[in-house]
Enzyme design. Sequence first.
Site, short mmCIF file in Angstrom:
data_model
loop_
_atom_site.label_atom_id
_atom_site.label_comp_id
_atom_site.label_asym_id
_atom_site.label_seq_id
_atom_site.Cartn_x
_atom_site.Cartn_y
_atom_site.Cartn_z
N ARG A 80 -3.63 2.87 1.30
CA ARG A 80 -2.42 2.98 0.47
C ARG A 80 -1.55 1.73 0.59
NH1 ARG A 80 1.11 8.23 1.36
NH2 ARG A 80 1.70 7.08 3.23
N LYS A 182 4.30 2.72 -2.03
CA LYS A 182 5.29 2.99 -0.98
C LYS A 182 6.09 1.72 -0.75
CE LYS A 182 5.54 5.61 3.32
NZ LYS A 182 6.60 6.53 2.89
N GLU A 218 8.56 15.26 -6.83
CA GLU A 218 8.47 15.30 -5.37
C GLU A 218 9.87 15.29 -4.77
OE1 GLU A 218 6.90 11.92 -3.25
OE2 GLU A 218 7.13 10.65 -5.01
N1 PLP Z 1 6.56 11.12 -0.83
C1 PLP Z 1 7.42 10.20 -0.39
C2 PLP Z 1 8.45 9.69 -1.31
C3 PLP Z 1 7.30 9.73 0.94
O1 PLP Z 1 8.15 8.81 1.41
C4 PLP Z 1 6.31 10.26 1.78
C5 PLP Z 1 6.15 9.77 3.16
O2 PLP Z 1 5.29 9.02 3.48
C6 PLP Z 1 5.45 11.23 1.27
C7 PLP Z 1 5.62 11.63 -0.04
C8 PLP Z 1 4.39 11.83 2.11
O3 PLP Z 1 3.29 11.00 2.27
P1 PLP Z 1 2.35 11.12 3.54
O4 PLP Z 1 1.88 12.52 3.59
O5 PLP Z 1 1.24 10.18 3.26
O6 PLP Z 1 3.18 10.74 4.70
C1 COI Z 2 6.98 9.19 6.12
O1 COI Z 2 6.82 10.40 6.08
O2 COI Z 2 6.27 8.46 6.84
C2 COI Z 2 7.98 8.55 5.31
O3 COI Z 2 7.82 7.39 5.07
C3 COI Z 2 9.11 9.35 4.82
C4 COI Z 2 10.45 8.71 5.06
C5 COI Z 2 10.80 8.59 6.50
C6 COI Z 2 10.62 7.45 4.30
#
Ligand code: PLP
Ligand code: COI
Length: 338
Positions: A80, A182, A218
Site C-alpha cells: 500500500r 494513505k 468510511e
Molecule cells: N481508513 C483510514 C482513513 C485510515 O486512516 C485507516 C488506518 O490505517 C484505515 C482506514 C484502516 O486501514 P488498516 O486496516 O490498513 O489499518
Molecule cells: C492506522 O490505523 O494506522 C491509522 O493510520 C489511523 C490513524 C491513526 C491515522
Amino acid sequence: MVDIKWEELGFSYIKTPYRYISYWKDGAWDEGKLTEDNMIHINEGSTALHYGQEAFEGLKAYRTKEGGINLFRPEQNAKRLNRSAERMMMPEVPQDKFIDALKEVVLANEEYVPPYGTGATLYLRPFLIGVGPNIGVNPAPEYIFSIFCMPVGPYFKGGMAPTNFIVSEYDRAAPHGTGAAKVGGNYASSLLPGQEAHDRNFSDCIYLDPATHTKIEEVGSANFFAISKDNQFVTPTSPSILPSITKYSLLQLAEERFGMEAVEGDVYIDKLDDYVEAGACGTAAVISPIAGIQNGDNFHVFYSETEVGPVTKKLYDELVGIQYGDVEAPAGWIEKVK
Ligand code: PLP
Ligand code: COI
C-alpha cells in the site's frame, strides 16, 4: 524494564529510543540505519512541507503469550505504501527493505513492546517524504523513508465499548482524488470535521461518498462495516476510501471462518435499518463497535448503546486472537519478528 502503565495507554506520542531512517538521492536508496535522533532536519523547500508530497503507513507489533513478537501482514503495508508512493510520484520502497526495517525498529525498541495480556501493542509508523531544494510544484529531488514506533492502547476512548459517530457534511477526498492513498492531505482535510465531531462528543466522522452523499464511505481514521439482518458482513466499496488491511482480513474471516456472506457493496445512509450491528475497523481502531450514527437530526442506534453485538465480538476475538498468535492464522498473515 521501562516504567509504563500499559493498561492505561491511549493513542499518543511517546519517544522510544530508536527509529530507522534511509535517504533516497540520485535514483537510489542508501542502506538506512537506526538512529536515536527523533528530529528531522530538512530543506525549507521540501515538497512534503508545501505540497503534501508524502505517504505513511500504520501497523502494530504484538507480544505473544510465549514472549515472541508478531507483525500482522506487513507486506500488505509495504504494497500500500508503494501504491501511495506511485500516486504521489515518490520512489518505491523495496518490500524487503520495508520489512527488514520494521523488524530492526521493533527489536531495537523491544522493551517498549507491551507485555501479552495488557491490551497494548507497539504501533509502527513508516513514512515517506519528499525533501530537498525545490519551490515549483514538482516532485522532490530527494526522499526520506523512516519508521518510528511507540506503545499504544485504544484509538477510540471506549476501546471495545460502543461509541457514537456523526455523518460529516465535509468530504475527506474527491471522487477521483487521493482517498485510496494513505497520504497526509486526506488527514489534513479531516482535522476540522474531526474536531467538530469531537466537540459534539462523537468519536469521529462518518464520510459519505463525495459524488452523491448517499452512501457511507468510511470513518476519518478507519473503514466502516455493518452486519445485515440476514448475517452478511457488508463494507463499502469506493475508489475514494482507503483500502484497509483490517477490512480485507475481516471480509475473509467472516466468510471462511464464520460462513457469513461477505460483501463489498453500497451502504446507503438512509437504509441503516437493514443492519443490526456496525463498527469501525483499522490498525489503530482494531474493531471499534459503533453504538449509533447521528445524521442531521436523525440518530440511528444499531445493536445497543452500551453492549457489543455478538457478531462484532466474534470477529474481534478471531482477528485479535490471530494477531497475538492465540488463534491459527490464515497462511502468510503472521510475520515473526522473534
Ligand atoms: N481508513 C483510514 C482513513 C485510515 O486512516 C485507516 C488506518 O490505517 C484505515 C482506514 C484502516 O486501514 P488498516 O486496516 O490498513 O489499518
Ligand atoms: C492506522 O490505523 O494506522 C491509522 O493510520 C489511523 C490513524 C491513526 C491515522
